[in-house]
Scaffold this motif. Structure first.
Motif: not given
Length: 214
Positions: A177-189
């Motif tokens: 039921g979560i509508s989105g995500i915030a990502v830092s490490g996975e994208i920075t890599r």
């Protein structure tokens, strides 16, 4: 107000690196980035926020400023993200432009309910799992924690999952039921992974427009 389903939270060993990574995220297709600088000088944060605004404006990417709502207003960012120890969202709301969004951090159902009473536009719920990008980590929620909260909360306000999320987690997280995500490490890599996240989230507004025209 449409809240993008993928948020990139800036990361780097220096403010300059944060800005470089924001540029990479924008050029890779990120629709929203959050400038998350943990330095004490407001003057320096304002300087870098202005530079981040120039970058994001060029790519027509939305910019959120972490913590500093007055700076968010000054640089005309798209909004501000407020943690539990930051200013109350209702105070920030009175100060900001009406079109600026406010996000708030939550770890429990009670946190979420309090935020909903304070006119926020989205809730960042986490951590999903343990992460090295945040020193003051609340208890890990995982899929069970997300499900327990969304089952009770029943709100039209977008809830964004955050905390150590990888592409392998997206489908299961959306099922809670979560509508989105915030990502830092996975994208920075690897900034190329922005496209993969967007596809998994069906997040690209461009794709949605294409489907509309078809």
């Amino acid at each position: 107000m449409i809240i993008p389903k993928l948020h990139y939270i800036s990361q780097g060993n220096s403010p300059k690196e944060h800005l470089e990574n924001i540029q990479k995220a924008c050029s890779s297709g990120a629709e929203l980035v959050q400038l998350r600088l943990k330095i004490s000088s407001e003057k320096k944060i304002l300087k870098f926020a202005k530079e981040a605004r120039e970058i994001t404006s060029h790519f027509q990417t939305r910019l959120i400023i972490n913590d500093h709502y007055k700076i968010a207003k000054e640089v005309k960012a798209d909004g501000v993200h407020l943690g539990p120890s930051d200013v109350c969202p209702t105070i920030a709301r009175k100060y900001l432009y009406t079109w600026q969004m406010i996000g708030g951090t939550a770890n429990t159902l009670e946190n979420c309910e309090k935020l909903l009473d304070k006119e926020i536009d989205y809730i960042s719920l986490g951590p999903f799992r343990e992460t090295t990008t945040n020193d003051n980590l609340s208890p890990v929620l995982g899929l069970k924690g997300y499900t327990a909260i969304t089952d009770v909360l029943k709100t039209p306000i977008p809830i964004i999952g955050v905390g150590g999320i990888t592409t392998a987690d997206v489908e299961a997280i959306l099922d809670t039921g979560i509508s989105g995500i915030a990502v830092s490490g996975e994208i920075t890599r690897d900034f190329n992974i922005v496209r993969t996240f967007n596809q998994l989230l069906n997040a690209s507004l461009i794709e949605e427009k294409r489907h509309t025209f078809e």
